[in-house]
Write an enzyme that holds these catalytic residues in place. Structure first.
Site, mmCIF file in Angstrom:
data_model
loop_
_atom_site.group_PDB
_atom_site.id
_atom_site.type_symbol
_atom_site.label_atom_id
_atom_site.label_comp_id
_atom_site.label_asym_id
_atom_site.label_seq_id
_atom_site.Cartn_x
_atom_site.Cartn_y
_atom_site.Cartn_z
ATOM 1 N N HIS A 186 0.820 -1.211 0.000
ATOM 2 C CA HIS A 186 0.000 0.000 0.000
ATOM 3 C C HIS A 186 0.857 1.267 0.000
ATOM 4 C CE1 HIS A 186 -3.730 1.914 -0.074
ATOM 5 N NE2 HIS A 186 -4.315 1.424 1.002
ATOM 6 N N ASP B 152 -2.179 2.228 -4.582
ATOM 7 C CA ASP B 152 -3.410 2.663 -3.920
ATOM 8 C C ASP B 152 -4.499 1.613 -4.101
ATOM 9 O OD1 ASP B 152 -2.252 5.045 -3.127
ATOM 10 O OD2 ASP B 152 -2.827 6.080 -4.972
#
Length: 514
Positions: free
Chosen positions: A485, A489
């Site tokens: 992450h 995204d």
């Protein structure tokens, strides 16, 4: 004329190595490309060949020393081999004498032969003595298996270099030994014939006679021995199905299942259960040291969790169209290309297609930089008897279905045989892991650093789905994308997984680049 022997390129992100074993001594004759020594790094084992034919000169870097890339290891004197130093090494005419002389340069007992740790393989510098098949005082024939070593990559069986009698075991079961170390000593006459010797009375080892006799000529598979130790199954309980009665891993599983299903024979009436003391429980436990491969896997997986901001997103795919396409063309595909058409090529092509649209899943973090890869090297996770490995298919985005299937089959076979080189497991930009072959319905795969994405495939299962307003049974598979992450995204991760789903549910999209 003197030729320098230098440290070769060691591989990706490797700048130094340790000299593990020298196969030659100063004065030994060497041929061009003959292996001189072995270097160990934290990733790979590198064998250094002779750049020219001649005589081994000075060894600059001794065993155990750390050397950098292009450092000087030794020198080779080109031309006629030195007679003064190499003559003693040439006198033995048979392999037994050569092995004995090479094993020890100062063995005072005539006819004695040292049993040495063999070359252990790629990125392996030490091993653990797993099992001794012979005891001190046993007579052995040449090439008969003496013991088994376990490394983080493979199990290595050590044969007797000569016929004789096992007179001393220097490394006991459970001991860690270095490559080139001494394991035991064999005694016998110089010509290799076994000298008569009275065997000690096996008063307290009567139970070992039968296994020793059964394993004299046929050695069980290393994976089977490991499975027997893990499941607590003795050799007598297993019926070998391999060649000449060789016990395979599946035989151990069958024996363990049979032992579990067999009713407990007891003539005494059932008694009320009682609480066992911790000491009694400890006596029934078995403590087994982790293999080196398992330690490496554990360390890398935990490092991945500690480093990446790992998150997993899920979806499901209707495999109807892929299965129909595969069933229609699999015979023709096999006939033309000489390889079976599987599901992995579809998933590989679908991932390559999706990575073009979401390039951050194919990128990695390097400090404060994001490195975007303008190529796709797909890692295909494969389970082997010794652990998980991830061979890499390079430039998979430039390959067709047949080339992908051939690459997967070839690397999978090399992985199972333990013959993958470290170069074949490096450089991947994205990984696919198929837990469905083991029956997994859903899982969250762990990233293979420094990659930023890994796709988890799972079991195909018939489930009721609503299709055009009607409930129908469809072959469904759950997909899981674990991603970093920090660089990917949620939108990018979901988009990637949706593109994979769309390509699989309508494979024609792959042809039209949609």
């Amino acid at each position: 004329m003197s030729t320098e022997v230098r440290v070769p390129t060691l591989g990706e992100s490797v700048s130094e190595a340790t000299v593990a074993t020298w196969f030659k001594k100063p004065g030994d004759p060497v041929a061009a490309d003959e292996m001189l020594c072995e270097l160990e790094t934290d990733k790979v084992t590198v064998e250094v060949p002779s750049p020219a034919a001649g005589t081994m000169g000075e060894i600059v870097a001794a065993e155990g020393e750390t050397v950098g890339v292009d450092a000087l290891l030794a020198t080779i004197t080109e031309g006629e081999a030195s007679k003064s130093k190499s003559a003693p090494a040439k006198e033995p005419k048979d392999d037994k004498a050569k092995t004995a002389q090479a094993a020890s340069g100062s063995n005072g007992d005539k006819g004695n032969t040292d049993v040495m740790v063999p070359t252990l393989g790629e990125s392996v510098s030490e091993a653990t003595v797993s099992t001794w098949f012979k005891k001190v005082g046993d007579s052995v024939a040449q090439d008969e298996m003496l013991c088994e070593l376990e490394t983080d990559k493979v199990s290595v069986e050590v044969p007797a270099p000569a016929a004789g009698t096992l007179c001393e075991i220097l490394a006991q079961e459970g001991d860690t030994v270095q490559a080139g170390g001494k394991l035991a000593i064999l005694s016998g006459s110089a010509d290799g014939t076994i000298e008569p010797q009275k065997r000690p009375e096996p008063a307290d080892e009567a139970g070992d006679d039968k296994p020793a006799a059964s394993g004299k000529d046929v050695e069980d598979a290393p994976s089977a021995k490991k499975a027997m130790a893990e499941k607590g199954v003795s050799r007598d309980q297993v019926q070998g199905s391999g060649r000449d009665g060789r016990v395979m891993k599946d035989d151990v599983a069958k024996a363990a299942a049979a032992a579990t299903q067999a009713p407990a024979a007891s003539s005494t009436p059932a008694q009320a259960p009682r609480a066992a003391s911790p000491a009694e429980d400890a006596e029934r436990e078995e403590r087994v040291k982790m293999t080196r491969l398992r330690q490496t896997i554990a360390r890398r997986l935990k490092d991945s969790q500690n480093t990446a901001a790992m998150l997993t997103t899920y979806n499901e795919v209707d495999m109807t169209e892929v299965m129909a396409l595969r069933n229609e063309y699999k015979d023709e595909f096999n006939k033309k290309h000489g390889v079976k058409l599987g599901f992995m090529s579809f998933f590989t092509k679908a991932c390559c297609h999706a990575l073009k649209e979401v390039p951050e899943v194919n990128a990695e973090i390097d400090g404060t930089d994001i490195v975007y890869k303008n190529f796709v090297h797909i890692g295909i996770a494969a389970g082997t008897p010794t652990g998980l490995v991830v061979p890499v298919i390079r430039d998979a985005d430039q390959m067709g279905f047949a080339a992908i299937e051939k690459a997967i089959a070839e690397k999978g076979a090399r992985a199972r045989d333990g013959k993958l080189s470290m170069a074949e497991m490096q450089g991947g930009t994205f990984t696919i892991s198929n837990g469905g072959v083991y029956g997994s319905l859903m899982s969250s795969p762990i990233l293979n650093p420094p990659q930023s994405g890994i796709l988890g495939m799972h079991k195909i299962q018939q489930r009721p789905m609503v299709v055009n307003g009607e409930i129908k049974a469809r072959p469904m598979m759950y997909l899981a994308l674990s991603y970093d992450h920090r660089i990917v995204d949620g939108k990018g991760a979901v988009t990637f997984l949706v593109r994979v789903k769309e390509a699989l549910e309508d494979p024609r999209r792959l042809l039209m680049d949609l």
